[in-house]
Design a protein around this motif. Structure first.
Motif, PDB file in Angstrom:
ATOM      1  N   GLY A  19      10.554 -19.302  -2.595  1.00 33.83           N
ATOM      2  CA  GLY A  19      10.930 -20.558  -1.955  1.00 33.83           C
ATOM      3  C   GLY A  19      11.262 -21.643  -2.970  1.00 33.83           C
ATOM      4  N   TYR A  20      10.428 -21.781  -3.991  1.00 34.49           N
ATOM      5  CA  TYR A  20      10.697 -22.784  -5.018  1.00 34.49           C
ATOM      6  C   TYR A  20      11.983 -22.456  -5.763  1.00 34.49           C
ATOM      7  CZ  TYR A  20      10.267 -25.912  -8.967  1.00 34.49           C
ATOM      8  OH  TYR A  20      10.530 -26.886  -9.908  1.00 34.49           O
ATOM      9  N   TYR A  21      12.150 -21.191  -6.111  1.00 36.47           N
ATOM     10  CA  TYR A  21      13.344 -20.786  -6.857  1.00 36.47           C
ATOM     11  C   TYR A  21      14.611 -21.087  -6.061  1.00 36.47           C
ATOM     12  CZ  TYR A  21      16.105 -17.903 -10.074  1.00 36.47           C
ATOM     13  OH  TYR A  21      17.019 -17.460 -11.007  1.00 36.47           O
ATOM     14  N   LYS A  22      14.587 -20.730  -4.776  1.00 38.23           N
ATOM     15  CA  LYS A  22      15.761 -20.917  -3.913  1.00 38.23           C
ATOM     16  C   LYS A  22      16.007 -22.384  -3.574  1.00 38.23           C
ATOM     17  CE  LYS A  22      15.939 -20.228   0.645  1.00 38.23           C
ATOM     18  NZ  LYS A  22      15.858 -19.591   1.938  1.00 38.23           N
ATOM     19  N   ASN A  23      14.955 -23.138  -3.312  1.00 36.08           N
ATOM     20  CA  ASN A  23      15.109 -24.503  -2.810  1.00 36.08           C
ATOM     21  C   ASN A  23      15.059 -25.593  -3.875  1.00 36.08           C
ATOM     22  OD1 ASN A  23      15.287 -23.655  -0.054  1.00 36.08           O
ATOM     23  ND2 ASN A  23      13.089 -23.284  -0.113  1.00 36.08           N
ATOM     24  N   SER A  24      14.557 -25.264  -5.083  1.00 40.76           N
ATOM     25  CA  SER A  24      14.461 -26.279  -6.140  1.00 40.76           C
ATOM     26  C   SER A  24      15.172 -25.869  -7.427  1.00 40.76           C
ATOM     27  CB  SER A  24      12.990 -26.584  -6.456  1.00 40.76           C
ATOM     28  OG  SER A  24      12.346 -27.162  -5.351  1.00 40.76           O
ATOM     29  N   HIS A  25      14.831 -24.693  -7.953  1.00 37.57           N
ATOM     30  CA  HIS A  25      15.376 -24.294  -9.256  1.00 37.57           C
ATOM     31  C   HIS A  25      16.889 -24.044  -9.196  1.00 37.57           C
ATOM     32  CE1 HIS A  25      15.093 -22.899 -13.386  1.00 37.57           C
ATOM     33  NE2 HIS A  25      15.879 -21.881 -13.055  1.00 37.57           N
ATOM     34  N   LEU A  26      17.328 -23.219  -8.260  1.00 36.44           N
ATOM     35  CA  LEU A  26      18.762 -22.914  -8.189  1.00 36.44           C
ATOM     36  C   LEU A  26      19.613 -24.148  -7.854  1.00 36.44           C
ATOM     37  CD1 LEU A  26      18.810 -19.338  -6.648  1.00 36.44           C
ATOM     38  CD2 LEU A  26      19.156 -20.015  -9.038  1.00 36.44           C
ATOM     39  N   PRO A  27      19.189 -25.015  -6.930  1.00 37.93           N
ATOM     40  CA  PRO A  27      19.973 -26.235  -6.716  1.00 37.93           C
ATOM     41  C   PRO A  27      20.049 -27.120  -7.964  1.00 37.93           C
ATOM     42  CG  PRO A  27      18.587 -25.832  -4.821  1.00 37.93           C
ATOM     43  CD  PRO A  27      18.165 -24.847  -5.890  1.00 37.93           C
ATOM     44  N   MET A  28      18.962 -27.179  -8.751  1.00 41.55           N
ATOM     45  CA  MET A  28      18.987 -27.942  -9.993  1.00 41.55           C
ATOM     46  C   MET A  28      20.021 -27.353 -10.950  1.00 41.55           C
ATOM     47  SD  MET A  28      16.018 -28.388 -12.921  1.00 41.55           S
ATOM     48  CE  MET A  28      15.832 -26.620 -13.076  1.00 41.55           C
ATOM     49  N   ILE A  29      20.051 -26.038 -11.053  1.00 40.43           N
ATOM     50  CA  ILE A  29      21.027 -25.380 -11.920  1.00 40.43           C
ATOM     51  C   ILE A  29      22.447 -25.655 -11.434  1.00 40.43           C
ATOM     52  CG2 ILE A  29      21.944 -23.107 -12.565  1.00 40.43           C
ATOM     53  CD1 ILE A  29      19.080 -22.222 -12.988  1.00 40.43           C
ATOM     54  N   SER A  30      22.667 -25.484 -10.154  1.00 36.99           N
ATOM     55  CA  SER A  30      23.999 -25.697  -9.582  1.00 36.99           C
ATOM     56  C   SER A  30      24.489 -27.115  -9.844  1.00 36.99           C
ATOM     57  CB  SER A  30      23.962 -25.409  -8.086  1.00 36.99           C
ATOM     58  OG  SER A  30      25.225 -25.569  -7.513  1.00 36.99           O
ATOM     59  N   LYS A  31      23.640 -28.100  -9.612  1.00 37.26           N
ATOM     60  CA  LYS A  31      24.012 -29.493  -9.836  1.00 37.26           C
ATOM     61  C   LYS A  31      24.290 -29.747 -11.320  1.00 37.26           C
ATOM     62  CE  LYS A  31      22.461 -34.219  -9.165  1.00 37.26           C
ATOM     63  NZ  LYS A  31      21.388 -35.097  -8.731  1.00 37.26           N
ATOM     64  N   SER A  32      23.457 -29.197 -12.188  1.00 36.05           N
ATOM     65  CA  SER A  32      23.597 -29.425 -13.631  1.00 36.05           C
ATOM     66  C   SER A  32      24.865 -28.795 -14.198  1.00 36.05           C
ATOM     67  CB  SER A  32      22.380 -28.872 -14.375  1.00 36.05           C
ATOM     68  OG  SER A  32      21.207 -29.522 -13.979  1.00 36.05           O
ATOM     69  N   ALA A  80      16.900 -26.211 -22.110  1.00 37.28           N
ATOM     70  CA  ALA A  80      15.473 -26.534 -22.265  1.00 37.28           C
ATOM     71  C   ALA A  80      14.858 -26.954 -20.930  1.00 37.28           C
ATOM     72  CB  ALA A  80      15.298 -27.630 -23.310  1.00 37.28           C
ATOM     73  N   THR A  81      15.599 -27.704 -20.138  1.00 30.38           N
ATOM     74  CA  THR A  81      15.116 -28.124 -18.819  1.00 30.38           C
ATOM     75  C   THR A  81      14.935 -26.924 -17.903  1.00 30.38           C
ATOM     76  OG1 THR A  81      16.218 -30.259 -19.049  1.00 30.38           O
ATOM     77  CG2 THR A  81      15.637 -29.573 -16.808  1.00 30.38           C
ATOM     78  N   PHE A  82      15.931 -26.020 -17.909  1.00 34.09           N
ATOM     79  CA  PHE A  82      15.834 -24.819 -17.077  1.00 34.09           C
ATOM     80  C   PHE A  82      14.626 -23.977 -17.488  1.00 34.09           C
ATOM     81  CE2 PHE A  82      20.774 -24.811 -16.704  1.00 34.09           C
ATOM     82  CZ  PHE A  82      20.726 -25.896 -15.846  1.00 34.09           C
ATOM     83  N   ALA A  83      14.440 -23.795 -18.791  1.00 33.50           N
ATOM     84  CA  ALA A  83      13.330 -22.982 -19.302  1.00 33.50           C
ATOM     85  C   ALA A  83      11.980 -23.617 -18.966  1.00 33.50           C
ATOM     86  CB  ALA A  83      13.475 -22.782 -20.803  1.00 33.50           C
ATOM     87  N   ALA A  84      11.886 -24.934 -19.058  1.00 33.39           N
ATOM     88  CA  ALA A  84      10.629 -25.623 -18.768  1.00 33.39           C
ATOM     89  C   ALA A  84      10.231 -25.496 -17.303  1.00 33.39           C
ATOM     90  CB  ALA A  84      10.746 -27.096 -19.158  1.00 33.39           C
ATOM     91  N   ASP A  85      11.190 -25.249 -16.431  1.00 31.69           N
ATOM     92  CA  ASP A  85      10.918 -25.149 -14.996  1.00 31.69           C
ATOM     93  C   ASP A  85      10.371 -23.780 -14.590  1.00 31.69           C
ATOM     94  OD1 ASP A  85      10.931 -26.488 -12.443  1.00 31.69           O
ATOM     95  OD2 ASP A  85      12.671 -25.267 -11.881  1.00 31.69           O
ATOM     96  N   VAL A  86      10.495 -22.788 -15.452  1.00 32.81           N
ATOM     97  CA  VAL A  86      10.055 -21.425 -15.110  1.00 32.81           C
ATOM     98  C   VAL A  86       8.596 -21.417 -14.671  1.00 32.81           C
ATOM     99  CG1 VAL A  86       9.651 -19.085 -15.996  1.00 32.81           C
ATOM    100  CG2 VAL A  86      11.773 -20.279 -16.549  1.00 32.81           C
TER     101      VAL A  86
END
Length: 105
Positions: A19-32, A80-86
């Motif tokens: 849920g977190y990956y789909k609803n938070s991490h991937l949207p952050m990547i897409s926007k970035s 670095a931001t993406f990696a820190a979110d793991v």
């Protein structure tokens, strides 16, 4: 066209918050990544070859780009931001593979 696959190995002690990956991490990547990102897919592993065998990967994300240069130029400033979110969704790091897409028909 290239595909960047981020594959999260599965195992008995692996934790992955879909849920977190789909609803938070991937949207952050897409926007970035913005307009350089041409497509995004997310797979959740459900089984392996044998009955009751875990899928080799708990999750896989596929990101599409025109070429390696556009991937690198859009991804590098945010790596670095993406990696820190793991830590917010998994206790394993993803394996990254860059592939050339070849159309057969």
């Amino acid at each position: 066209m290239i595909k960047v696959s981020v594959m999260y190995p599965n195992g008995k002690d692996v934790q992955f918050d879909t849920g977190y990956y789909k609803n938070s991490h991937l949207p952050m990547i897409s926007k970035s990544l913005g307009k350089d990102l041409k497509g995004l897919e997310f797979e959740v592993g459900i089984a392996g070859r044998q009955p009751d065998e875990l899928a080799p990967y708990v999750a896989i994300a596929h990101l599409l780009f025109d070429d390696v240069a556009s991937f690198k130029s859009s991804f590098a400033p945010h790596a670095a931001t993406f990696a820190a979110d793991v830590k917010n969704y998994s206790n394993v790091d993803g394996e990254l593979q860059i592939s050339e897409l070849i159309t057969l028909s």
